[in-house]
Design an enzyme around this catalytic site. Structure first.
Site, PDB file in Angstrom:
ATOM      1  N   HIS A 153       0.777  -1.199  -0.133  1.00 12.47           N
ATOM      2  CA  HIS A 153      -0.068   0.257   0.024  1.00 12.47           C
ATOM      3  C   HIS A 153       0.721   1.327  -0.020  1.00 12.47           C
ATOM      4  CE1 HIS A 153      -3.716  -2.088   0.910  1.00 12.47           C
ATOM      5  NE2 HIS A 153      -2.995  -3.156   1.441  1.00 12.47           N
ATOM      6  N   ASP A 206      -7.441  -3.046   4.228  1.00 11.45           N
ATOM      7  CA  ASP A 206      -7.575  -4.185   4.268  1.00 11.45           C
ATOM      8  C   ASP A 206      -8.282  -4.724   5.603  1.00 11.45           C
ATOM      9  OD1 ASP A 206      -5.851  -4.685   2.361  1.00 11.45           O
ATOM     10  OD2 ASP A 206      -3.975  -5.226   3.330  1.00 11.45           O
ATOM     11  N   HIS A 219      -8.410  -5.699  -1.782  1.00 17.89           N
ATOM     12  CA  HIS A 219      -7.630  -6.725  -2.538  1.00 17.89           C
ATOM     13  C   HIS A 219      -8.958  -7.687  -3.170  1.00 17.89           C
ATOM     14  CE1 HIS A 219      -3.462  -6.841  -0.845  1.00 17.89           C
ATOM     15  NE2 HIS A 219      -4.096  -6.013   0.113  1.00 17.89           N
TER      16      HIS A 219
END
Length: 268
Positions: free
Chosen positions: A61, A146, A184
């Site tokens: 990231h 995330d 993701h």
């Protein structure tokens, strides 16, 4: 005028997102793990980057942060909090990690402006201790990094299950129509696991089929909506009687059920 969103893949399974305001010409990007991917997305759209939003310190990231900042001059927003790296075989020692290149450091409840739109910060430690989410109320859109995935949640590298569950509850309080961009493409694996802890969920079964069809055509499953996640994501459903019965945890707390689901996912 509504903002425009352009999602692009990078590395093996990451997503970045450009956010553009046509009236002002301002453009933001969420995360910068691969500078070439960010710059290629900007070239493809013809947009000029003015802001870069970083969710947490993990390399996929942040590795392109400094290069993108140098190439575009964008103002970089990221977490005020520090990440934690566990050292030694047992992780008995730790060191704090601070992201280099941030211009503005943000904490829970902070707000900043993008093209006249308020952007609110939600701190959800668990995956990492510095993990922040960017929520744009006017667009009913949140970028969860995330923390919250499609039918899943982030692995707990730094925080406890209790911390993660507290963070998930913050996201659950957003309007159900909120559009959720996560970082993701983990959905196929998450969907398969979800069925193991919530096998009687008709909405989940239907969604698993939809995901399979999308991935068969190599199409993204991101973004999702909070409504979809509340109906099918087991990590948002520890209060559900069917999940509790399946796990034999009818009298446990929501945090305990969440912890058990996370443990099972880790061991799947």
């Amino acid at each position: 005028m509504a903002l425009e969103f352009f999602q692009f893949p990078y590395l093996e399974d990451n997503y970045g997102v450009l956010i553009h305001d046509q009236a002002s010409g301002e453009t933001a990007c969420v995360d910068a793990g691969e500078p070439e991917a960010v710059l290629a997305a900007l070239k493809s759209t013809g947009w000029t980057l003015t802001q870069l939003w970083i969710t947490h310190h993990h390399w996929d990231h942040t590795d392109g942060l400094l290069a993108v900042k140098k190439a575009t001059g964008a103002h970089v927003f990221g977490p005020k909090y520090k990440g934690v790296e566990k050292l030694g075989a047992e992780g008995s020692e730790t060191r704090e990690i601070e992201i280099d290149g941030l211009d503005t450091r943000l904490a829970e409840g902070d707000t900043f402006s993008f093209a006249g739109h308020d952007v609110q910060i939600l701190h959800t430690p668990g995956h990492t201790m510095d993990m922040i989410n960017f929520y744009i109320p006017s667009e009913n859109t949140v970028f969860t990094g995330d923390t919250l995935f499609v039918m899943g949640c982030g692995r707990l590298f730094e925080g406890s299950p209790e911390l993660m569950w507290n963070g998930m509850q913050k996201l659950m309080k957003l309007p159900s129509e909120t559009v959720v961009y996560c970082a993701h493409e983990y959905t196929s694996g998450n969907a398969s696991f979800a069925l193991t802890v919530d096998p009687q969920n008709a909405a989940l079964k239907s969604r698993v089929a939809e995901v399979a069809a999308l991935r068969a055509e190599n199409r993204p499953t991101v973004p999702t909506t909070l409504a979809q996640e509340l109906a099918t994501n087991p990590f948002l459903r520890p209060a559900d009687p069917s999940i509790r019965a399946h796990l034999g945890m009818e009298h446990a707390s929501d945090a305990e059920v969440f912890t058990e689901i996370r443990l099972r996912k880790d061991n799947a």
